[in-house]
Design a protein around this motif. Structure first.
Motif, PDB file in Angstrom:
ATOM      1  N   ALA A  96      72.744 162.234  82.057  1.00 28.24           N
ATOM      2  CA  ALA A  96      72.351 162.625  83.409  1.00 28.24           C
ATOM      3  C   ALA A  96      73.160 163.808  83.920  1.00 28.24           C
ATOM      4  N   LYS A  97      72.516 164.641  84.709  1.00 27.09           N
ATOM      5  CA  LYS A  97      73.177 165.785  85.331  1.00 27.09           C
ATOM      6  C   LYS A  97      73.119 165.721  86.860  1.00 27.09           C
ATOM      7  N   SER A  98      72.303 164.814  87.373  1.00 28.35           N
ATOM      8  CA  SER A  98      72.178 164.701  88.840  1.00 28.35           C
ATOM      9  C   SER A  98      71.901 163.233  89.184  1.00 28.35           C
ATOM     10  N   ILE A  99      72.969 162.485  89.393  1.00 23.93           N
ATOM     11  CA  ILE A  99      72.882 161.059  89.714  1.00 23.93           C
ATOM     12  C   ILE A  99      73.021 160.894  91.224  1.00 23.93           C
ATOM     13  N   LEU A 100      72.131 160.114  91.801  1.00 22.28           N
ATOM     14  CA  LEU A 100      72.144 159.870  93.244  1.00 22.28           C
ATOM     15  C   LEU A 100      72.213 158.367  93.489  1.00 22.28           C
ATOM     16  N   LEU A 101      73.070 157.961  94.425  1.00 29.74           N
ATOM     17  CA  LEU A 101      73.198 156.556  94.795  1.00 29.74           C
ATOM     18  C   LEU A 101      72.720 156.385  96.225  1.00 29.74           C
ATOM     19  N   VAL A 102      71.798 155.452  96.436  1.00 30.77           N
ATOM     20  CA  VAL A 102      71.259 155.170  97.767  1.00 30.77           C
ATOM     21  C   VAL A 102      71.506 153.702  98.085  1.00 30.77           C
ATOM     22  N   SER A 103      72.124 153.458  99.235  1.00 33.36           N
ATOM     23  CA  SER A 103      72.338 152.091  99.693  1.00 33.36           C
ATOM     24  C   SER A 103      71.455 151.813 100.892  1.00 33.36           C
ATOM     25  N   LEU A 139      81.557 150.134  86.381  1.00 36.75           N
ATOM     26  CA  LEU A 139      81.600 151.592  86.381  1.00 36.75           C
ATOM     27  C   LEU A 139      83.004 152.109  86.705  1.00 36.75           C
ATOM     28  N   SER A 140      83.700 151.423  87.586  1.00 37.58           N
ATOM     29  CA  SER A 140      85.035 151.887  87.975  1.00 37.58           C
ATOM     30  C   SER A 140      86.052 151.706  86.856  1.00 37.58           C
ATOM     31  N   GLU A 141      85.779 150.769  85.934  1.00 39.88           N
ATOM     32  CA  GLU A 141      86.733 150.449  84.876  1.00 39.88           C
ATOM     33  C   GLU A 141      86.359 151.053  83.521  1.00 39.88           C
ATOM     34  N   MET A 142      85.095 151.457  83.366  1.00 36.20           N
ATOM     35  CA  MET A 142      84.655 151.929  82.054  1.00 36.20           C
ATOM     36  C   MET A 142      85.291 153.278  81.709  1.00 36.20           C
ATOM     37  N   THR A 143      85.393 153.533  80.422  1.00 40.99           N
ATOM     38  CA  THR A 143      85.863 154.831  79.950  1.00 40.99           C
ATOM     39  C   THR A 143      84.806 155.882  80.238  1.00 40.99           C
ATOM     40  N   LEU A 144      85.199 156.985  80.802  1.00 37.41           N
ATOM     41  CA  LEU A 144      84.242 158.035  81.132  1.00 37.41           C
ATOM     42  C   LEU A 144      83.585 158.550  79.848  1.00 37.41           C
ATOM     43  N   PRO A 145      82.249 158.527  79.766  1.00 26.56           N
ATOM     44  CA  PRO A 145      81.581 158.996  78.545  1.00 26.56           C
ATOM     45  C   PRO A 145      81.992 160.427  78.201  1.00 26.56           C
ATOM     46  N   PRO A 146      82.312 160.714  76.968  1.00 23.81           N
ATOM     47  CA  PRO A 146      82.799 162.058  76.608  1.00 23.81           C
ATOM     48  C   PRO A 146      81.761 163.149  76.854  1.00 23.81           C
ATOM     49  N   LEU A 147      80.472 162.804  76.826  1.00 24.17           N
ATOM     50  CA  LEU A 147      79.430 163.802  77.039  1.00 24.17           C
ATOM     51  C   LEU A 147      78.980 163.888  78.501  1.00 24.17           C
ATOM     52  N   PHE A 148      79.631 163.128  79.372  1.00 22.61           N
ATOM     53  CA  PHE A 148      79.253 163.171  80.783  1.00 22.61           C
ATOM     54  C   PHE A 148      79.496 164.570  81.334  1.00 22.61           C
ATOM     55  N   ASP A 149      78.447 165.165  81.931  1.00 24.71           N
ATOM     56  CA  ASP A 149      78.514 166.550  82.415  1.00 24.71           C
ATOM     57  C   ASP A 149      79.095 166.558  83.827  1.00 24.71           C
ATOM     58  N   LEU A 150      80.396 166.520  83.914  1.00 23.16           N
ATOM     59  CA  LEU A 150      81.076 166.419  85.203  1.00 23.16           C
ATOM     60  C   LEU A 150      80.791 167.643  86.075  1.00 23.16           C
ATOM     61  N   ASN A 151      80.733 168.825  85.481  1.00 27.91           N
ATOM     62  CA  ASN A 151      80.508 170.047  86.262  1.00 27.91           C
ATOM     63  C   ASN A 151      79.134 170.030  86.933  1.00 27.91           C
ATOM     64  N   SER A 152      78.138 169.596  86.184  1.00 32.67           N
ATOM     65  CA  SER A 152      76.791 169.515  86.773  1.00 32.67           C
ATOM     66  C   SER A 152      76.750 168.509  87.911  1.00 32.67           C
ATOM     67  N   GLN A 153      77.437 167.389  87.715  1.00 37.46           N
ATOM     68  CA  GLN A 153      77.428 166.362  88.748  1.00 37.46           C
ATOM     69  C   GLN A 153      78.201 166.825  89.989  1.00 37.46           C
ATOM     70  N   ILE A 154      79.286 167.551  89.784  1.00 35.63           N
ATOM     71  CA  ILE A 154      80.032 168.092  90.925  1.00 35.63           C
ATOM     72  C   ILE A 154      79.160 169.062  91.710  1.00 35.63           C
ATOM     73  N   ALA A 155      78.425 169.903  91.001  1.00 31.26           N
ATOM     74  CA  ALA A 155      77.541 170.865  91.671  1.00 31.26           C
ATOM     75  C   ALA A 155      76.434 170.140  92.441  1.00 31.26           C
ATOM     76  N   TYR A 156      75.902 169.074  91.854  1.00 28.87           N
ATOM     77  CA  TYR A 156      74.842 168.301  92.522  1.00 28.87           C
ATOM     78  C   TYR A 156      75.398 167.627  93.780  1.00 28.87           C
ATOM     79  N   GLU A 157      76.584 167.036  93.662  1.00 28.37           N
ATOM     80  CA  GLU A 157      77.209 166.407  94.828  1.00 28.37           C
ATOM     81  C   GLU A 157      77.425 167.443  95.929  1.00 28.37           C
ATOM     82  N   LYS A 158      77.826 168.647  95.552  1.00 26.97           N
ATOM     83  CA  LYS A 158      78.095 169.694  96.526  1.00 26.97           C
ATOM     84  C   LYS A 158      76.837 170.077  97.295  1.00 26.97           C
ATOM     85  N   ARG A 159      75.706 170.065  96.608  1.00 23.55           N
ATOM     86  CA  ARG A 159      74.454 170.409  97.300  1.00 23.55           C
ATOM     87  C   ARG A 159      74.157 169.408  98.404  1.00 23.55           C
ATOM     88  N   TRP A 160      74.392 168.134  98.142  1.00 22.76           N
ATOM     89  CA  TRP A 160      74.166 167.111  99.166  1.00 22.76           C
ATOM     90  C   TRP A 160      75.190 167.224 100.297  1.00 22.76           C
TER      91      TRP A 160
END
Length: 575
Positions: A215-222, A338-359
């Motif tokens: 995933a490159k753009s994960i959104l959480l809605v409560s 999720l808080s305890e799991m090892t961060l997946p090595p292929l997780f695209d942190l930069n893309s997710q940071i950019a997506y979070e910034k847009r919101w």
């Protein structure tokens, strides 16, 4: 068995043994054995509430506050039917209630006997289950059956998804014990239940790990939820993975600076390009209903490739028309994983940071516009609600009546320095009929201030919330009185029909002053911006009495202010 009514008395003892310690009893005769059973039990706190509709909502509020099912008891006939609005709310809001309705013996139903209607399954699909108790107790098997059914009913109220369970209790005369003492059996069978593990199994863990790697753009809605325990782990996951978290006031996730609280305002105004940039490829949803219409429209038209809904049990609502996976785990377990799991090595942190910034950019833009918009030339309801929410004490319950009150609060939002504020609203059915009574139930069982923001239609419709003998010093009410149902001038559709004012808005001339005199409440009026700061401060000050602050305004004024705010946000995307 020496006492003919012993199985009925032991219902109260069983409830106490199962930690149900609050009962709301409605006066009557057919339910006298149940009233005696609960009111004479030393470990059950009982309230006497005459109006059954109000009583049931008060019980609902108690259940929410203490997080254990409250018991409600009615006499036979239409009295039982008056529980229905609160039962329906409890069902859709997943609030546990144990509903006991006294009934006539079955052979008298349909025989023109007083206070006799068809009470078996009276609440239909709006309870998790309905039980019919035996009406004769002369055999030991009947006592066994009553004990078994009440045990099962109590368990059902608390099994996920939690909700109301109905027990219909046919009672034959004599109903009063005479000289017999109301005693409880020394040994009552308790059928306790131990729930299974709701943790993450290996298959779910593998799926989560794989998708997070892609995933490159994960959104959480409560949606609406009131769990204070969930907040910490949700915030930790949101920060760790840079997942934007959408949660309005009803989500109770206002303790984090990064929470998106104003999505309804900017999603209804943003340009098509902005909306496309906010589309998720993975949507994760938790909680119950979502208030924002614009959020619903956005996620239905900009669907995520995958949509995971986290829900331990029960029917799943496909609100956004995009659910691909239902993860049958508790939200707490999911976010702890999720808080305890090892961060997946292929997780695209930069893309997710950019997506979070847009919101967060859209959120910050909207907050700045909101802050610059007020004060307006004329004081309106939205500004009063905003100022009340900004002045809340650090620990309190906020109750939002339906229609415009809850929407004003959602538009205003809560700030990160208010994590001790808990927000409640009857959004299971979204009715106005029990908003005040529910707040009263909380006030009767909590030691923090309870602040109710309500409109005039909800307030006067539920005035019997105060028709009892119990003081409510920790209940503080902001009454927004525009002398009608203002929401019908705010929403699309009704505004152009000739019958609007008489049949939809329903103009009414009442103020709360006489009501406050009748019930001995402290009453004050807010009639100018100059008085607003002190009036709100005075409303929130501790007192020995219920306080009501009434703000009267015109429907058209409030509509104009709200439209101007939305126009300001819309214009910001066009320049």
């Amino acid at each position: 068995m020496t006492n003919r009514l012993q199985p009925i008395y032991d219902i109260a003892a069983l409830c106490s043994s199962r930690q149900l310690r609050h009962a709301v009893l409605c006066p009557g005769s057919r339910n006298a054995p149940l009233i005696l059973a609960f009111s004479r039990h030393p470990d059950i706190h009982c309230l006497s509430i005459s109006d059954e509709r109000s009583a049931a909502f008060i019980a609902l509020g108690i259940s929410q506050q203490v997080d254990v099912p409250a018991v409600i008891v009615s006499t036979s006939g239409s009295a039982a039917f008056n529980f229905a609005p609160a039962v329906a709310e409890a069902y859709f809001a997943q609030i546990p209630l144990l509903v006991l309705t006294a009934d006539r013996p079955t052979e008298w139903v349909g025989q023109q006997d007083g206070q006799t209607i068809h009470q078996q399954d009276i609440f239909g699909k709006h309870v998790k289950r309905s039980f019919q108790l035996p009406q004769e107790y002369d055999h030991a098997d009947n006592y066994w059956a009553i004990n078994r059914m009440v045990n099962e009913a109590i368990s059902l109220t608390q099994q996920e998804p939690r909700g109301p369970v109905h027990i219909n209790v046919p009672l034959r005369e004599p109903l009063y014990p005479g000289n017999e003492k109301t005693e409880y059996s020394s040994s009552i069978r308790v059928m306790s239940e131990v729930s299974g593990s709701s943790g993450i199994d290996s298959n779910v863990a593998a799926k989560v790990f794989k998708k997070l790697s892609e995933a490159k753009s994960i959104l959480l809605v409560s949606g609406q939820q009131t769990s204070g325990e969930l907040r910490t782990t949700v915030f930790e996951v949101s920060r760790r993975f840079h997942i934007p978290l959408i949660g309005d006031a009803l989500s109770n996730l206002h303790g984090a600076d990064a929470t998106i609280q104003h999505a309804d305002l900017f999603l209804g105004a943003a340009s098509p390009d902005v909306l496309r940039s906010l589309q998720p490829d993975l949507l994760i949803t938790i909680g119950e209903g979502t208030l924002s219409k614009n959020l619903k429209l956005f996620l239905r038209s900009h669907k995520a490739a995958e949509h995971w809904h986290i829900q331990e049990a029960g029917n799943v609502a496909d609100t956004f028309q995009s659910v691909t996976d239902v993860l049958r785990v508790s939200a707490g377990s999911f976010f702890r994983f999720l808080s305890e799991m090892t961060l997946p090595p292929l997780f695209d942190l930069n893309s997710q940071i950019a997506y979070e910034k847009r919101w967060t950019n859209e959120e910050q833009r909207t907050v700045q516009l909101l802050n610059s918009f007020f004060p307006q030339s004329e004081l309106g309801e939205a500004e009063v609600v905003l100022n009340l929410l900004r002045g809340l004490p650090p620990s309190c319950n906020v109750h939002l009546a339906n229609s415009m009150s809850v929407r004003y609060a959602a538009h205003a939002g809560l700030i990160s320095s208010q994590p001790g504020v808990r927000v409640y609203s009857n959004r299971g059915t979204s009715g106005i009929d029990g908003c005040t009574s529910t707040a009263v139930g909380h006030a009767l069982t909590s030691n923090v201030p309870n602040i109710l923001i309500t409109g005039d239609m909800a307030f006067f419709y539920d005035r019997n919330a105060f028709w009892h003998n119990y003081p409510l010093p920790n209940l503080h009410i902001l009454l927004l009185n525009n002398h009608g149902g203002g929401i019908f001038k705010m929403i699309d559709g009704p505004g152009n029909i000739a019958e609007l004012d008489e049949f939809l808005v329903t103009r009414q001339p009442l103020t709360a002053k006489k009501l406050c005199e009748e019930f001995g409440f402290e009453y004050s009026e807010l009639d100018s911006r100059r008085k607003m700061s002190n009036a709100i401060k005075d409303l929130l000050e501790p007192s020995t009495k219920t306080k009501v602050l009434e703000f009267s305004s015109g429907i058209d004024t409030n509509k104009s202010i709200l439209l101007s705010l939305k126009r300001l946000i819309k214009d910001s995307y066009e320049h």
